[in-house]
Design a protein around this motif. Structure first.
Motif, PDB file in Angstrom:
ATOM      1  N   HIS A 114      33.501  61.424  16.720  1.00 31.21           N
ATOM      2  CA  HIS A 114      34.953  61.282  16.691  1.00 31.21           C
ATOM      3  C   HIS A 114      35.526  61.697  18.043  1.00 31.21           C
ATOM      4  O   HIS A 114      34.869  62.379  18.833  1.00 31.21           O
ATOM      5  CB  HIS A 114      35.553  62.135  15.579  1.00 31.21           C
ATOM      6  CG  HIS A 114      35.075  61.757  14.224  1.00 31.21           C
ATOM      7  ND1 HIS A 114      35.097  62.630  13.148  1.00 31.21           N
ATOM      8  CD2 HIS A 114      34.541  60.599  13.742  1.00 31.21           C
ATOM      9  CE1 HIS A 114      34.614  62.025  12.078  1.00 31.21           C
ATOM     10  NE2 HIS A 114      34.267  60.800  12.415  1.00 31.21           N
ATOM     11  N   ALA A 115      36.762  61.310  18.261  1.00 33.29           N
ATOM     12  CA  ALA A 115      37.402  61.624  19.541  1.00 33.29           C
ATOM     13  C   ALA A 115      37.803  63.083  19.595  1.00 33.29           C
ATOM     14  O   ALA A 115      38.321  63.625  18.613  1.00 33.29           O
ATOM     15  CB  ALA A 115      38.623  60.739  19.751  1.00 33.29           C
ATOM     16  N   PRO A 116      37.570  63.781  20.712  1.00 35.30           N
ATOM     17  CA  PRO A 116      38.058  65.161  20.851  1.00 35.30           C
ATOM     18  C   PRO A 116      39.569  65.174  21.028  1.00 35.30           C
ATOM     19  O   PRO A 116      40.197  64.133  21.251  1.00 35.30           O
ATOM     20  CB  PRO A 116      37.329  65.659  22.108  1.00 35.30           C
ATOM     21  CG  PRO A 116      37.029  64.426  22.882  1.00 35.30           C
ATOM     22  CD  PRO A 116      36.814  63.327  21.887  1.00 35.30           C
ATOM     23  N   ARG A 117      40.141  66.345  20.929  1.00 37.36           N
ATOM     24  CA  ARG A 117      41.594  66.500  21.087  1.00 37.36           C
ATOM     25  C   ARG A 117      41.888  67.194  22.403  1.00 37.36           C
ATOM     26  O   ARG A 117      41.463  68.326  22.635  1.00 37.36           O
ATOM     27  CB  ARG A 117      42.176  67.303  19.922  1.00 37.36           C
ATOM     28  CG  ARG A 117      43.680  67.563  20.030  1.00 37.36           C
ATOM     29  CD  ARG A 117      44.221  68.091  18.713  1.00 37.36           C
ATOM     30  NE  ARG A 117      43.539  69.296  18.293  1.00 37.36           N
ATOM     31  CZ  ARG A 117      43.907  70.536  18.661  1.00 37.36           C
ATOM     32  NH1 ARG A 117      44.932  70.704  19.487  1.00 37.36           N
ATOM     33  NH2 ARG A 117      43.246  71.581  18.212  1.00 37.36           N
ATOM     34  N   ILE A 118      42.607  66.510  23.284  1.00 38.59           N
ATOM     35  CA  ILE A 118      42.953  67.087  24.577  1.00 38.59           C
ATOM     36  C   ILE A 118      44.127  68.041  24.400  1.00 38.59           C
ATOM     37  O   ILE A 118      45.085  67.759  23.667  1.00 38.59           O
ATOM     38  CB  ILE A 118      43.271  65.963  25.593  1.00 38.59           C
ATOM     39  CG1 ILE A 118      43.330  66.514  27.016  1.00 38.59           C
ATOM     40  CG2 ILE A 118      44.557  65.246  25.240  1.00 38.59           C
ATOM     41  CD1 ILE A 118      43.372  65.430  28.079  1.00 38.59           C
ATOM     42  N   ALA A 139      36.698  70.384  20.454  1.00 40.21           N
ATOM     43  CA  ALA A 139      35.583  69.566  19.987  1.00 40.21           C
ATOM     44  C   ALA A 139      35.939  68.857  18.685  1.00 40.21           C
ATOM     45  O   ALA A 139      36.673  69.390  17.859  1.00 40.21           O
ATOM     46  CB  ALA A 139      34.351  70.440  19.794  1.00 40.21           C
ATOM     47  N   PRO A 140      35.405  67.661  18.468  1.00 40.39           N
ATOM     48  CA  PRO A 140      35.604  66.969  17.181  1.00 40.39           C
ATOM     49  C   PRO A 140      34.611  67.459  16.145  1.00 40.39           C
ATOM     50  O   PRO A 140      33.671  68.201  16.457  1.00 40.39           O
ATOM     51  CB  PRO A 140      35.339  65.503  17.557  1.00 40.39           C
ATOM     52  CG  PRO A 140      34.306  65.591  18.638  1.00 40.39           C
ATOM     53  CD  PRO A 140      34.624  66.837  19.428  1.00 40.39           C
ATOM     54  N   PRO A 190      38.804  56.168  22.525  1.00 43.53           N
ATOM     55  CA  PRO A 190      40.030  56.860  22.969  1.00 43.53           C
ATOM     56  C   PRO A 190      41.146  56.730  21.939  1.00 43.53           C
ATOM     57  O   PRO A 190      41.276  55.710  21.260  1.00 43.53           O
ATOM     58  CB  PRO A 190      40.386  56.142  24.279  1.00 43.53           C
ATOM     59  CG  PRO A 190      39.091  55.564  24.756  1.00 43.53           C
ATOM     60  CD  PRO A 190      38.333  55.188  23.518  1.00 43.53           C
ATOM     61  N   SER A 191      41.935  57.772  21.806  1.00 45.45           N
ATOM     62  CA  SER A 191      43.041  57.792  20.849  1.00 45.45           C
ATOM     63  C   SER A 191      44.244  58.471  21.491  1.00 45.45           C
ATOM     64  O   SER A 191      44.194  58.932  22.626  1.00 45.45           O
ATOM     65  CB  SER A 191      42.622  58.521  19.571  1.00 45.45           C
ATOM     66  OG  SER A 191      42.306  59.863  19.856  1.00 45.45           O
ATOM     67  N   ASP A 192      45.319  58.535  20.720  1.00 49.53           N
ATOM     68  CA  ASP A 192      46.541  59.150  21.241  1.00 49.53           C
ATOM     69  C   ASP A 192      46.361  60.633  21.519  1.00 49.53           C
ATOM     70  O   ASP A 192      47.000  61.178  22.427  1.00 49.53           O
ATOM     71  CB  ASP A 192      47.688  58.948  20.249  1.00 49.53           C
ATOM     72  CG  ASP A 192      48.088  57.486  20.110  1.00 49.53           C
ATOM     73  OD1 ASP A 192      47.793  56.723  21.054  1.00 49.53           O
ATOM     74  OD2 ASP A 192      48.669  57.120  19.074  1.00 49.53           O
ATOM     75  N   PHE A 193      45.510  61.318  20.738  1.00 54.69           N
ATOM     76  CA  PHE A 193      45.344  62.756  20.933  1.00 54.69           C
ATOM     77  C   PHE A 193      44.175  63.097  21.852  1.00 54.69           C
ATOM     78  O   PHE A 193      43.972  64.263  22.179  1.00 54.69           O
ATOM     79  CB  PHE A 193      45.155  63.466  19.584  1.00 54.69           C
ATOM     80  CG  PHE A 193      44.034  62.938  18.753  1.00 54.69           C
ATOM     81  CD1 PHE A 193      42.725  63.361  18.956  1.00 54.69           C
ATOM     82  CD2 PHE A 193      44.276  62.002  17.759  1.00 54.69           C
ATOM     83  CE1 PHE A 193      41.692  62.865  18.180  1.00 54.69           C
ATOM     84  CE2 PHE A 193      43.245  61.508  16.982  1.00 54.69           C
ATOM     85  CZ  PHE A 193      41.948  61.936  17.208  1.00 54.69           C
ATOM     86  N   SER A 194      43.409  62.104  22.283  1.00 53.99           N
ATOM     87  CA  SER A 194      42.325  62.373  23.233  1.00 53.99           C
ATOM     88  C   SER A 194      42.694  61.976  24.659  1.00 53.99           C
ATOM     89  O   SER A 194      41.894  62.167  25.573  1.00 53.99           O
ATOM     90  CB  SER A 194      41.051  61.635  22.816  1.00 53.99           C
ATOM     91  OG  SER A 194      41.222  60.241  22.914  1.00 53.99           O
TER      92      SER A 194
END
Length: 258
Positions: A114-118, A139-140, A190-194
């Motif tokens: 899964h994508a991590p959260r920046i 970390a995801p 990639p996502s909005d929170f990564s």
């Protein structure tokens, strides 16, 4: 004929004596044979003892089962002391193996992570790395072997699986920065929170200077307004005084001195 009478006499004698013989034999058999109910009494006594022992054991085991069940029900599940945003910490599965705590659900190693959260893009203002940008992430819930920091228009930077931050060079305002998780299957999407767009932060010194300048300008305007108001007030008082002096002097006229 005499023989016949003799046989009849013997038969009658036998018949008359047979009830006493039968009673004697029955009494002897009753006295010598064990009572018919004795084995039943012994059996029932043994059964009662065994039943009591069984019930005692059963009740004891039931109490133990209920005790274990109540302990299990009243004991709240303990979550592992694991922070996905903390760097260089022990993996959650190893903590769980040691303490028996519970870890959050994790996707397996046979699927992309899964994508991590920046978290933040932090401008370094002190030290040897002044001017660089520190990227921080969490970390995801996946099996991860490493991370990549992808910068718009630049080559991706790679970091280890226990890393939660990484330094990149100076960035222009508006540059997009993304963090990807990596394992043997592939990369996270990639996502909005990564991903996060870099905005130039304003330092506290600049904010303080702006506040001082703004306060000074406001004070100066207040002083100017106050001075104008006082000047107008003085001019009105002078005009009234001049008007009163002219009315009290008969030789004074608007046409001149007599």
């Amino acid at each position: 004929m005499k023989s016949l009478y003799r046989n009849l006499a013997v038969l009658l004698l036998y018949l008359s004596a047979s009830p006493l013989l039968h009673s004697h034999l029955f009494t002897h058999a009753a006295s010598t044979s064990p009572p018919a109910t004795r084995p039943r009494i012994i059996y029932m006594t043994g059964l009662d003892y065994e039943d009591e022992e069984y019930l005692n054991n059963h009740n004891h085991s039931t109490e133990v089962v209920h005790s274990v069940k109540n302990t299990f029900l009243h004991q709240a599940p303990q979550l592992c002391q694991y922070d996905p945003c903390l760097e260089n910490q022990e993996p959650c599965d190893q903590i769980s193996a040691k303490t028996g705590c519970l870890c959050p659900g994790v996707s397996g190693a046979d699927e992309p992570p899964h994508a991590p959260r920046i978290q933040v893009l932090l401008l370094i203002s002190k030290g040897d790395n002044i001017g660089k940008i520190e990227v921080q992430w969490c970390a995801p819930s996946s099996v991860v072997s490493g991370y990549r920091v992808v910068i718009q228009g630049s080559e991706a930077l790679e970091f280890g699986n226990v890393s939660r931050r990484g330094l990149v060079g100076s960035l222009e305002v508006g540059t997009m920065v993304c963090v990807e998780a990596v394992n043997s299957v592939g990369y996270s999407t990639p996502s909005d929170f990564s991903c996060k767009r870099y905005d130039s932060p304003k330092s506290s010194d600049h904010k303080l200077l702006a506040g001082v300048i703004g306060g000074g300008v406001a004070l100066l305007l207040l002083l100017i307004i106050t001075a104008v108001i006082l000047w107008k007030h003085q001019m009105r008082k002078k005009a009234k005084r001049d008007s009163a002096d002219g009315l009290g002097n008969p030789s004074y006229s608007t046409e001149g001195t007599l």
